[in-house]
Design a protein around this motif. Structure first.
Motif, PDB file in Angstrom:
ATOM      1  N   GLN A 114     -12.752 -44.610 -61.771  1.00  0.00           N
ATOM      2  CA  GLN A 114     -12.625 -44.512 -63.176  1.00  0.00           C
ATOM      3  C   GLN A 114     -11.613 -43.457 -63.533  1.00  0.00           C
ATOM      4  O   GLN A 114     -10.535 -43.616 -64.562  1.00  0.00           O
ATOM      5  CB  GLN A 114     -13.948 -43.873 -63.740  1.00  0.00           C
ATOM      6  N   LEU A 115     -11.439 -42.169 -63.154  1.00  0.00           N
ATOM      7  CA  LEU A 115     -10.360 -41.388 -63.033  1.00  0.00           C
ATOM      8  C   LEU A 115      -9.887 -40.773 -61.833  1.00  0.00           C
ATOM      9  O   LEU A 115     -10.505 -39.965 -61.280  1.00  0.00           O
ATOM     10  CB  LEU A 115     -10.808 -40.160 -63.898  1.00  0.00           C
ATOM     11  N   TYR A 116      -8.825 -41.495 -61.324  1.00  0.00           N
ATOM     12  CA  TYR A 116      -8.058 -41.439 -60.210  1.00  0.00           C
ATOM     13  C   TYR A 116      -6.968 -40.374 -60.122  1.00  0.00           C
ATOM     14  O   TYR A 116      -6.107 -40.637 -60.413  1.00  0.00           O
ATOM     15  CB  TYR A 116      -7.978 -42.569 -59.553  1.00  0.00           C
ATOM     16  N   ALA A 117      -7.143 -38.916 -59.645  1.00  0.00           N
ATOM     17  CA  ALA A 117      -6.184 -38.223 -59.647  1.00  0.00           C
ATOM     18  C   ALA A 117      -5.220 -38.091 -58.583  1.00  0.00           C
ATOM     19  O   ALA A 117      -5.672 -37.908 -57.428  1.00  0.00           O
ATOM     20  CB  ALA A 117      -6.976 -36.552 -59.717  1.00  0.00           C
ATOM     21  N   VAL A 118      -3.997 -38.100 -58.800  1.00  0.00           N
ATOM     22  CA  VAL A 118      -2.917 -38.190 -57.583  1.00  0.00           C
ATOM     23  C   VAL A 118      -2.324 -36.537 -57.759  1.00  0.00           C
ATOM     24  O   VAL A 118      -1.769 -36.312 -58.869  1.00  0.00           O
ATOM     25  CB  VAL A 118      -1.961 -39.234 -58.044  1.00  0.00           C
ATOM     26  N   THR A 119      -2.535 -36.066 -56.477  1.00  0.00           N
ATOM     27  CA  THR A 119      -1.843 -34.390 -56.563  1.00  0.00           C
ATOM     28  C   THR A 119      -0.372 -34.471 -56.894  1.00  0.00           C
ATOM     29  O   THR A 119       0.227 -35.384 -56.180  1.00  0.00           O
ATOM     30  CB  THR A 119      -2.394 -33.698 -55.184  1.00  0.00           C
TER      31      THR A 119
END
Length: 213
Positions: free
Chosen positions: A9-14
């Motif tokens: 749903q909410l995929y964070a890429v650093t």
């Protein structure tokens, strides 16, 4: 850990570009507190030893929050740190080759820009796709935005979750409604925010609204 649509749903890429005096660990924890459902560690220039040390720390953090932890384009680090998955691009190792190395227990994500790439990635064992860039982004140079119609066709061509990536912000996220994606992958929309936790909360709210539309 299995790859489920709700965890995309909410995929964070650093991106350490926006640390601004904070550690990456602190920023990722704030994002997780805000509801980020999946984290990808992306390091293109960090020495392997430092990359691995950071990956071990973040793998433990994501485990505490129950969020899948994905390593971008570094299979050795993914295996050594006990990551939940690895993400590869079209110019990286093929998904079936990755599967032979990691076995059945690891999530494999693959970048796709076309229906043909999406169908092939699924056939070769991908668990989810990252499709984009759906909007202009400064994260990657020389990218052409993926048309909405292509994104929709990619989603319709596969049974695995598709995550849209590239230039997604709170102001344009809802325009992806109806495309069939399971969620969005964001970089600066989370990590360049003044309040990472609050930005994550708002983006999760919008992503849920978008997928329910």
């Amino acid at each position: 850990m299995r790859c489920e649509r709700k965890t995309m749903q909410l995929y964070a890429v650093t991106d350490r570009t926006w640390l601004d005096g904070h550690t990456l660990y602190e920023q990722v924890e704030s994002a997780l507190q805000g509801g980020v459902t999946c984290v990808q560690l992306r390091e293109k220039s960090l020495p392997q030893e430092d990359f691995l040390r950071e990956a071990v720390e973040l793998a433990g953090l994501c485990r505490r929050y129950g969020a899948p932890f994905i390593i971008n384009d570094n299979l050795e680090v993914a295996l050594e740190c006990g990551a939940d998955g690895v993400h590869v691009g079209q110019d990286d190792m093929r998904p079936d080759e990755v599967r032979r190395r990691v076995g059945d227990g690891m999530i494999i994500g693959v970048t796709a820009h076309t229906v043909e790439e999406a169908v092939e990635a699924q056939a070769l064992g991908a668990d989810y796709l990252g499709a984009g860039a759906v909007f202009h982004t400064g994260t990657k140079s020389n990218t052409i935005a993926l048309p909405y119609e292509t994104l929709r066709d990619i989603c319709a061509s596969v049974q695995i979750p598709v995550v849209a990536i590239g230039g997604i912000t709170r102001s344009n996220l809802l325009s992806l409604a109806g495309s069939g994606i399971s969620g969005v992958a964001v970089v600066s929309a989370v990590f360049a925010a003044r309040d990472v936790r609050a930005a994550s909360e708002e983006l999760l709210r919008l992503s849920r609204k978008m997928t329910q539309a």
